[in-house]
Scaffold this active site. Sequence first.
Site, PDB file in Angstrom:
ATOM      1  N   THR A   1      30.326  36.057  33.672  1.00  0.00           N
ATOM      2  CA  THR A   1      30.264  36.055  35.063  1.00  0.00           C
ATOM      3  C   THR A   1      30.500  34.450  35.283  1.00  0.00           C
ATOM      4  O   THR A   1      29.779  33.607  35.037  1.00  0.00           O
ATOM      5  CB  THR A   1      28.852  36.321  35.548  1.00  0.00           C
ATOM      6  OG1 THR A   1      28.632  37.739  35.292  1.00  0.00           O
ATOM      7  CG2 THR A   1      28.548  36.047  37.019  1.00  0.00           C
TER       8      THR A   1
ATOM      9  N   LYS B   1      21.994  31.478  38.876  1.00  0.00           N
ATOM     10  CA  LYS B   1      23.481  31.121  38.376  1.00  0.00           C
ATOM     11  C   LYS B   1      24.375  32.058  39.226  1.00  0.00           C
ATOM     12  O   LYS B   1      25.174  31.411  39.978  1.00  0.00           O
ATOM     13  CB  LYS B   1      23.571  31.475  36.967  1.00  0.00           C
ATOM     14  CG  LYS B   1      25.063  31.463  36.655  1.00  0.00           C
ATOM     15  CD  LYS B   1      25.430  32.051  35.146  1.00  0.00           C
ATOM     16  CE  LYS B   1      27.047  32.161  35.066  1.00  0.00           C
ATOM     17  NZ  LYS B   1      27.225  32.784  33.976  1.00  0.00           N
TER      18      LYS B   1
ATOM     19  N   LYS C   1      30.841  41.051  41.707  1.00  0.00           N
ATOM     20  CA  LYS C   1      29.641  40.849  41.078  1.00  0.00           C
ATOM     21  C   LYS C   1      28.669  40.083  41.835  1.00  0.00           C
ATOM     22  O   LYS C   1      27.588  40.302  42.018  1.00  0.00           O
ATOM     23  CB  LYS C   1      29.940  40.179  39.623  1.00  0.00           C
ATOM     24  CG  LYS C   1      28.851  39.606  38.773  1.00  0.00           C
ATOM     25  CD  LYS C   1      28.030  40.880  38.363  1.00  0.00           C
ATOM     26  CE  LYS C   1      26.541  40.428  37.499  1.00  0.00           C
ATOM     27  NZ  LYS C   1      27.109  39.584  36.341  1.00  0.00           N
TER      28      LYS C   1
END
Length: 299
Positions: A96, A246, A171
């Site tokens: 990611t 994050k 995402k």
Amino acid sequence: MATIGFIGLGNMGGPMALNLLKAGHALKGFDLSDEAVQRIVDAGGSKAASANEAATDVDVVVSMLPAGRHVKGVYLGDDGILAASRPGTLFIDCSTIDVDSAREVIAAAEAAGRPMVDAPVSGGVGGAAAGTLTFMVGGTADAFAKAQPFLEKMGKKIVHAGGAGNGQAAKICNNMLLGISMIGVCEAFALAEKLGVEHQTLFDISSTASGQCWSLTTYCPVPGPVPTSPANNDYKPGFAVDMMLKDLKLAQDAAGSSGAATPLGAAAAALYQQYADAGQGGADFSGIVRMLREMAGKA
């Protein structure tokens, strides 16, 4: 069966690699942790001495790395894995990372004659072990078609989100929504406690009313109503605060570069930063309900 190089065998990558082995593929793995590599060897895989070795003489390379700078450092340049691989090698990056880095690396792969997709995952460590992950995949239709059979051995739902980088985009949008909704659910339970409404009562009402959402019905942030949620295990992750933070920061970076307005996303990032700064970065992200209770006590 294919020969696969797997780079990054941590909490997520390790179980994913094991599922590829269980499916009958030959696999050689690389990680900075000797213990992580040994688990692959014990399961029938082999050890690669470097990331480049993992990408040499294989059909497919799968990577699961911490951030965009790590992905670019491993993939790009004369000493990167793109250069070390043979033409036609398929690359699947499950990290990611920021959208711009994903698009830069995929462009370099395509220029070198290596099909590539970005395929970040949702589903956590449990989903990685069970092979039930959701993959959000960015890349050409041809690259997606090549990657899909391998992703299906590691996940349950495989979604082509569009062109290069769109897997990352999907995402971070999803996880921004998750971070916002979890704070909302936590605030509702914290308020209910102050007003004398039992946890189970609020759950029974909201889970079948307009407040229904995944953060409530699958991952309830208070003990009791959903026995499998981390709230029943002292908020052990699960999905750690640091990981949520994050993703929220990536979403804010993307919002800034694209000109999108995400005021609740920014507020969620600030609250999770505050929770992480209080030493809770390793706790499950649903544990932020505890910080909200503390904030109320200081009000």
